[in-house]
Write an enzyme that holds these catalytic residues in place. Structure first.
Site, PDB file in Angstrom:
ATOM      1  N   ASP A  38      37.734  47.478  40.982  1.00  0.00           N
ATOM      2  CA  ASP A  38      37.836  47.055  42.392  1.00  0.00           C
ATOM      3  C   ASP A  38      38.380  48.193  43.259  1.00  0.00           C
ATOM      4  O   ASP A  38      37.932  48.401  44.386  1.00  0.00           O
ATOM      5  CB  ASP A  38      38.730  45.815  42.533  1.00  0.00           C
ATOM      6  CG  ASP A  38      37.974  44.521  42.203  1.00  0.00           C
ATOM      7  OD1 ASP A  38      36.929  44.608  41.538  1.00  0.00           O
ATOM      8  OD2 ASP A  38      38.439  43.439  42.616  1.00  0.00           O
ATOM      9  N   ASP A  90      38.998  45.720  34.925  1.00  0.00           N
ATOM     10  CA  ASP A  90      38.835  44.774  36.045  1.00  0.00           C
ATOM     11  C   ASP A  90      39.536  45.295  37.291  1.00  0.00           C
ATOM     12  O   ASP A  90      38.999  45.253  38.398  1.00  0.00           O
ATOM     13  CB  ASP A  90      39.414  43.419  35.626  1.00  0.00           C
ATOM     14  CG  ASP A  90      39.334  42.392  36.753  1.00  0.00           C
ATOM     15  OD1 ASP A  90      40.377  41.801  37.073  1.00  0.00           O
ATOM     16  OD2 ASP A  90      38.234  42.236  37.325  1.00  0.00           O
TER      17      ASP A  90
HETATM   18  C1  IPM Z   1      35.073  40.488  37.685  1.00  0.00           C
HETATM   19  C2  IPM Z   1      35.770  39.226  38.066  1.00  0.00           C
HETATM   20  C3  IPM Z   1      35.841  38.364  36.821  1.00  0.00           C
HETATM   21  C4  IPM Z   1      36.889  38.955  35.905  1.00  0.00           C
HETATM   22  C5  IPM Z   1      36.114  36.913  37.044  1.00  0.00           C
HETATM   23  C6  IPM Z   1      35.133  36.350  38.056  1.00  0.00           C
HETATM   24  C7  IPM Z   1      35.995  36.194  35.718  1.00  0.00           C
HETATM   25  O1  IPM Z   1      37.033  39.518  38.612  1.00  0.00           O
HETATM   26  O2  IPM Z   1      33.974  40.358  37.100  1.00  0.00           O
HETATM   27  O3  IPM Z   1      35.579  41.580  37.973  1.00  0.00           O
HETATM   28  O4  IPM Z   1      38.079  38.642  36.032  1.00  0.00           O
HETATM   29  O5  IPM Z   1      36.482  39.717  35.040  1.00  0.00           O
HETATM   30 MN    MN Z   2      37.406  41.573  38.969  1.00  0.00          MN
END
Ligand code: IPM
Ligand code: MN
Length: 365
Positions: free
Chosen positions: A253, A249
């Site tokens: 990003d 996660d």
């Molecule tokens: C992602 C988002 C999700 C996560 C949330 C929206 C549940 O941050 O898909 O990266 O935390 O996995």
């Molecule tokens: Mn995320």
């Protein structure tokens, strides 16, 4: 008679705008006789109205459809009594109940898009993060403890089955790709914290076992802290990166930021029998309803959906449509036909969508 039933959950914030844009592009490229979209409810706003973030009829439609296309979910202030956000629960319920164990996040620098990393050019950043999507630290969501407001814990869960299948998926994905931009080497990088925690040492050990079944593909390792440096300093070294849920996660990003932001970050959340496709961005409620969101991440998620369906059903019509849409998006970005706000332009969601449609039409001539 449509061939593929697609369940679409617009969701919250910019979700409806970007999901409907993607639906327009997919229908334009495939024709309405190939894809049939059924919109269904879900998300934080729906929860606020009904008490259900994922209504059972929506879940059953998702379970029984060929694929799921989603906009975004989550609204500020709509939380459960334990303080966790309701909107996120839509994704998490679908992930866990449909066992979508591989969260596939391509990180690609497109021509016409400037990376915040100095001097990197299109084609030099092109890797895929495969995030284990059904266990790790997320296995404790809703299960952690908060004692008397004095101490709270969440437990990480790493299973042999969970790691084996996401590792095998990663090696198989690398085999389909052309290797890392730097050297053309098919490489799977295991991202973990095996030097400190037994759970991650176990994650790495199971990946190593799977690597021995794929000796044509190089295995590579990076501690997650070092990974954040490598993704900035040498992104061209990477082909496929496999990581536990929470680490995946976070680094996905960071990866998205290096190629222009979340507006160019598609995702495919895949299990043995189901696929959920959505932009990896959030619901951006601050810009909802203003027609200023970029639809590109969801449109590109739609191409991942077509490619996944094409492979599952042996249907070349879908992979051909995916390539046409990808080429159209590439031309829009390379030629600057309509530059969305997140990339420094002022094009509306509609204008970006129309530019992709025009490119599709011009390619068809
Ligand atoms: C992602 C988002 C999700 C996560 C949330 C929206 C549940 O941050 O898909 O990266 O935390 O996995
Ligand atoms: Mn995320």
């Amino acid at each position: 008679m449509s061939s593929y039933q697609i369940a679409t959950i617009d969701g919250d914030g910019i979700g409806p705008e970007v999901c409907q844009s993607a639906t327009r592009v997919l229908t334009h490229a495939c024709g309405s006789d190939l894809l049939a979209f059924t919109r269904c409810d879900g998300g934080a706003a729906h929860y606020a109205r009904t008490g259900h973030v994922l209504p059972e009829d929506t879940f059953m439609l998702c379970r029984d459809s060929a694929a799921i296309l989603h906009g975004a979910a989550g609204l500020p202030g709509v939380t459960y009594p334990d303080g966790t956000e309701v909107g996120n629960d839509l994704h998490l319920q679908l992930r866990f109940r449909l066992d979508l164990y591989a969260n596939v996040r391509p990180v690609r620098l497109w021509r016409g898009v400037k990376s915040p990393l100095a001097d990197w050019q299109a084609g030099q950043i092109d890797y895929v993060i495969v995030r284990e999507n059904t266990e790790g630290l997320y296995a404790s969501r809703g299960g952690g403890i908060n004692l008397r407001g004095e101490v709270a814990t969440d437990t990480i869960v790493i299973t042999r089955k969970g790691v084996e299948r996401v590792a095998r998926f990663s090696f198989a994905l690398s085999r389909k790709r052309n290797g890392a931009p730097r050297d053309g080497t098919r490489r799977v990088t295991v991202c973990d914290k095996a030097n400190i925690l037994r759970s991650y040492a176990f994650f790495r050990a199971v990946c190593e076992e799977v690597a021995r079944e794929h000796t044509d593909i190089e295995i590579d390792y990076a501690y997650v802290d070092a990974m954040t440096v490598h993704l900035v300093k040498r992104p061209d070294f990477y082909d496929v990166i496999v990581a536990e849920n929470m680490f995946g996660d976070i680094i996905s990003d960071l990866g998205a930021a290096t190629i222009g932001g979340m507006g160019l970050s598609p995702s495919a959340e895949l299990g043995e029998h189901h696929g959920l496709f959505q932009g990896a961005h959030g619901s951006a409620p601050d810009i909802a309803g203003q027609n200023v969101a970029s639809p590109l991440a969801t449109i590109l998620s739609g191409t991942l959906m077509l490619q996944w369906l094409a492979e599952r059903h042996g249907d070349d019509r879908l992979s051909a449509a995916a390539h046409r849409i990808e080429a159209a998006v590439g031309d829009v970005l390379a030629q600057g036909d309509a530059v969305p706000r997140d990339l420094g332009g002022s094009a509306s969601c509609t204008e970006v969508t129309d530019a992709v449609l025009r490119r599709l039409d011009s390619a068809a001539c």
